[in-house]
Design an enzyme around this catalytic site. Sequence first.
Site, PDB file in Angstrom:
ATOM      1  N   CYS A  46      52.609  17.989  29.079  1.00 55.09           N
ATOM      2  CA  CYS A  46      52.806  16.685  28.449  1.00 55.09           C
ATOM      3  C   CYS A  46      54.292  16.388  28.275  1.00 55.09           C
ATOM      4  CB  CYS A  46      52.142  16.676  27.084  1.00 55.09           C
ATOM      5  SG  CYS A  46      52.817  17.946  26.013  1.00 55.09           S
ATOM      6  N   CYS A  49      56.058  18.704  25.952  1.00 57.48           N
ATOM      7  CA  CYS A  49      56.391  20.016  26.534  1.00 57.48           C
ATOM      8  C   CYS A  49      57.708  19.923  27.296  1.00 57.48           C
ATOM      9  CB  CYS A  49      55.327  20.482  27.512  1.00 57.48           C
ATOM     10  SG  CYS A  49      53.668  20.445  26.876  1.00 57.48           S
ATOM     11  N   ASP A 449      35.435  44.066  49.371  1.00 55.87           N
ATOM     12  CA  ASP A 449      36.115  45.308  49.034  1.00 55.87           C
ATOM     13  C   ASP A 449      35.693  45.619  47.605  1.00 55.87           C
ATOM     14  OD1 ASP A 449      38.128  47.339  48.805  1.00 55.87           O
ATOM     15  OD2 ASP A 449      39.311  45.879  47.693  1.00 55.87           O
ATOM     16  N   ASP A 629      41.594  42.758  48.589  1.00 52.99           N
ATOM     17  CA  ASP A 629      42.889  42.552  47.933  1.00 52.99           C
ATOM     18  C   ASP A 629      43.930  43.592  48.290  1.00 52.99           C
ATOM     19  OD1 ASP A 629      41.799  44.727  46.507  1.00 52.99           O
ATOM     20  OD2 ASP A 629      43.118  44.269  44.826  1.00 52.99           O
ATOM     21  N   ASP A 633      42.965  46.674  53.037  1.00 51.90           N
ATOM     22  CA  ASP A 633      42.079  45.607  53.510  1.00 51.90           C
ATOM     23  C   ASP A 633      42.775  44.669  54.489  1.00 51.90           C
ATOM     24  OD1 ASP A 633      40.008  46.353  51.746  1.00 51.90           O
ATOM     25  OD2 ASP A 633      41.058  45.350  50.115  1.00 51.90           O
TER      26      ASP A 633
END
Lengths: 730, 52
Positions: A46, A49, A449, A629, A633
Amino acid sequence: MMTADLRAPMSACPACAAMPASEALAQSKAAMKDATISLSLPGIHCAACISGVEGALARVDGVHEARVNLTLKRASVTAAPEVTADDLVAVLTGAGYEAHELDAGTIAATKTDREGRELLMRMAVAGFAMMNVMLLSVSVWSGAEAATRDMFHWISAAITLPAIAFSGQPFFRNAWAALRVGRLNMDVPISLAILLALVTSLWETMLSGEHAYFDAAISLTFFLLAGRYLDHRTRAIARSAAEELTALEVPRAWLVEGTGERQVPVAELAPGMLVRVRPGGRMPVDGEIVEGRSEVDRSLLTGETLPVFAGPGVAVSAGEVNLTGPLVVRATAVGAETSLHRMAELVAVAESGRSNYTSLADKAAKLYAPGVHILAALSFVGWWLWSGDVRVALNIAAAVLIITCPCALGLAVPAVTTAASGRLFRRGMLIKHHTALERLAEVDTVVFDKTGTLTAGAPEVMGLEGHDLRDMEVALALAEGSAHPLSMALAAALRARGVAAAEVAEVAELPGYGTRGLWRGEEVRLGRAAWVGAEAGAETSAFLKVGERRAVAFRFTDSLRAGAEDAVAALLARGVKVVLMSGDTTPAVEALAGRLGIRHWLAEALPGDKAARIEALQAEGAKVLMVGDGLNDTAALSVAHVSISPASALDAARVASDIVLLGGDLSPVPEALDVAGKAVRRIRENFRIATLYNVVAVPLAVAGLATPLIAALAMSLSSVTVSLNALRLR
Amino acid sequence: MDVLVWLIPVSLLLGGVGLLAFLWTVRTNQYDDPEGDSQRILSDEWDDHPKP
């Protein structure tokens, strides 16, 4: 770059997030001393912020300029060199804003940004020219005659020719690149239609003819550029989000020198240097431990969940996580030579297999381009033979090419993928590859995985009920004295059961072994099996030994990732074959497979095994989606038909996969399959709509009845219908 | 119809001014933070005097 150089120093905020600006600043001598720090601010939303963050940053000594970019949720800070990102993060955390440092080198997105800007400018020029030419055409359509019509045609030509020379370049370049290697793509008929339309229209205008297609040629360019721009933006958003993930891991290391320690960028390390790795830190280099004892977590590299003992002389590789004690590592390989990096390079080799996939648009172009050219050539020859007039024949050939021009086809795919990617992005999925959605729609087998994908990588205690209360009290006291992940999980679980810690004196942690202390005059130990004199099992366990009694084991299992159960159940329910492949031990994998109802599983798989199994499955005709991950892999991720990795994955795995899951939740995976299926259905529908328009309009064109008005109507109508159809996906 | 001699150049010129203005906004990075800009206008922080 040139524009940035010129403009950045004059603009009101030199640090306006844009990389070109900060690069230009770095080049100018006055700003040489200042450093630019980028921060990621995931929580801001916002106006308050913005001023809150900028105000808090501006009050820090040495900060010259702070600018928040709310769209990217980033802040870019220009500050004196002594200000570090850690200081700023601490300041913002104190002010109540979550902040993370971003690696400035990684988010240098200058090139992609420039590409988008170039497309936008070409589109603006084409749009401007189209509006003016269309207005002139309206008067011609409504019956302007003789000198007036000729003048309008000449003005149209004067606007269209330079506009297309500038805006049409992407198509001409692509078409030329394809033709040079003897291939046909969508850009060949596009370029041919545009050029032929211009040539015949110019010729007609010179002979004060009735029909000129300047309006059609320029609006064609505009619609096609709109498709290109949509396509580019979708990918640019995904790319910048992926870059941000990478930039969040700032590669730094603590270098041990004669005089002390110093923080340096990983790129400055060389073999032989000593590096200190703190508990919780990731190894920046391959090397050998020279000092310290600890345990290392290799799960991202091998999929094993059991931490491995590490002491002097043990070899470690980059990417492993140090768990308990500080270690000093002598680097043996750095940067591109580390095993982590070499594995990542294997991926690039495997990736060439995926480029075999032909996208739906290319398939359509392969059917379409030759058909259109043959049709246009036939009508040219037919009319030439029948009427003997080259001018009439050329005019009709141009009309055929323009009416059949794949304008709707050019929009069909990007409009759908933009809508679908936007929908999945809101669900936390990042589509990185432009054909990923099409490939995802074909999936019939999903390979998961285990460690870090289906499980959260955080241990969870099992079977606490079976333990003696006194054991639990002692274990809690010892576990509280350590920051080891197993100890922390054990302490949390015991506290949750309402167990109070026993009074244990002299609690001390022996990194790499466990914690020990004195309880009622007896020595108590909590730690590795060998250290307390117990037999190690296959499961992850911590052992408690009280005095001379037999050691008790606290067994751990990996806690499931949020949404894992739902995702697997939803996939099984829609008839997809689900396979679990892991580098972990057989009992651990079997237990998880049983818990989730997965019937096909493979344990103790080496990285090569996983890739080989997926290749075997694909050789049998299966279309495999790989979700993983770890580094082990990456090969599998790039071999699979399509791949997904969570945001917590190693950088190499995220690079290898087509889709990145931003949240920690796995449940969007089945939904992604649904959306992909719908997207492909829409793309096919769009192709059908475009074909339908052609079926209606082409006979008119071949018969010589098509006027520029009909061409303009057919083109706009089909483009609008196709875009609206795509929007139904949102 | 003589008026066309004036009207067409004038309309092209006005359109061209719009085009140039758009190109200028693109080249000066004014679309980098559309969300932030729409929020910043609501802030009254620099209403009284410009940001130093």
